[in-house]
Design a protein around this motif. Sequence first.
Motif, PDB file in Angstrom:
ATOM      1  N   CYS A   1      12.277  85.476  28.265  1.00  0.00           N
ATOM      2  CA  CYS A   1      12.915  84.254  28.757  1.00  0.00           C
ATOM      3  C   CYS A   1      11.854  83.209  29.056  1.00  0.00           C
ATOM      4  O   CYS A   1      11.068  83.359  29.995  1.00  0.00           O
ATOM      5  CB  CYS A   1      13.733  84.558  30.019  1.00  0.00           C
TER       6      CYS A   1
ATOM      7  N   CYS B   1      12.481  80.079  29.918  1.00  0.00           N
ATOM      8  CA  CYS B   1      12.886  79.203  31.028  1.00  0.00           C
ATOM      9  C   CYS B   1      12.415  79.745  32.381  1.00  0.00           C
ATOM     10  O   CYS B   1      11.971  78.997  33.239  1.00  0.00           O
ATOM     11  CB  CYS B   1      14.402  79.041  31.060  1.00  0.00           C
ATOM     12  N   TRP B   2      12.547  81.061  32.550  1.00  0.00           N
ATOM     13  CA  TRP B   2      12.233  81.682  33.844  1.00  0.00           C
ATOM     14  C   TRP B   2      11.025  82.596  33.782  1.00  0.00           C
ATOM     15  O   TRP B   2      10.666  83.212  34.777  1.00  0.00           O
ATOM     16  CB  TRP B   2      13.460  82.438  34.366  1.00  0.00           C
TER      17      TRP B   2
ATOM     18  N   TYR C   1      21.014  86.752  35.125  1.00  0.00           N
ATOM     19  CA  TYR C   1      20.716  85.382  35.573  1.00  0.00           C
ATOM     20  C   TYR C   1      20.955  85.244  37.073  1.00  0.00           C
ATOM     21  O   TYR C   1      20.136  84.670  37.791  1.00  0.00           O
ATOM     22  CB  TYR C   1      21.588  84.359  34.841  1.00  0.00           C
TER      23      TYR C   1
ATOM     24  N   PHE D   1      18.214  86.856  39.151  1.00  0.00           N
ATOM     25  CA  PHE D   1      16.974  86.082  39.183  1.00  0.00           C
ATOM     26  C   PHE D   1      17.212  84.633  39.616  1.00  0.00           C
ATOM     27  O   PHE D   1      16.312  83.815  39.547  1.00  0.00           O
ATOM     28  CB  PHE D   1      16.267  86.146  37.825  1.00  0.00           C
TER      29      PHE D   1
ATOM     30  N   GLY E   1      19.075  81.985  38.541  1.00  0.00           N
ATOM     31  CA  GLY E   1      18.968  80.841  37.657  1.00  0.00           C
ATOM     32  C   GLY E   1      19.644  81.072  36.327  1.00  0.00           C
ATOM     33  O   GLY E   1      19.894  82.196  35.926  1.00  0.00           O
TER      34      GLY E   1
ATOM     35  N   GLY F   1      19.277  79.768  32.293  1.00  0.00           N
ATOM     36  CA  GLY F   1      18.394  79.057  31.387  1.00  0.00           C
ATOM     37  C   GLY F   1      19.147  78.497  30.206  1.00  0.00           C
ATOM     38  O   GLY F   1      20.351  78.229  30.270  1.00  0.00           O
TER      39      GLY F   1
END
Length: 59
Positions: A5, A7-8, A31, A34, A36, A38
């Motif tokens: 990932c 994004c994260w 998601y 974590f 969030g 993305g």
Amino acid sequence: MSQICECWGLTRKKVEEAVRTRHLRTPDEIYDHFQGVGCGVCIEDMEAIIASCEETTKG
């Protein structure tokens, strides 16, 4: 470590650990864990990790 990932910054190992210890079964649950959401590019990888972890626990 294999980052899945962008994004994260989540690695395969980190996602596998969360799936196994938190019993996460969908990309949305990952998601949420974590904290969030993305772009969604990693959803297929997350689904593959979930399936792999499920097979490991059945086996």
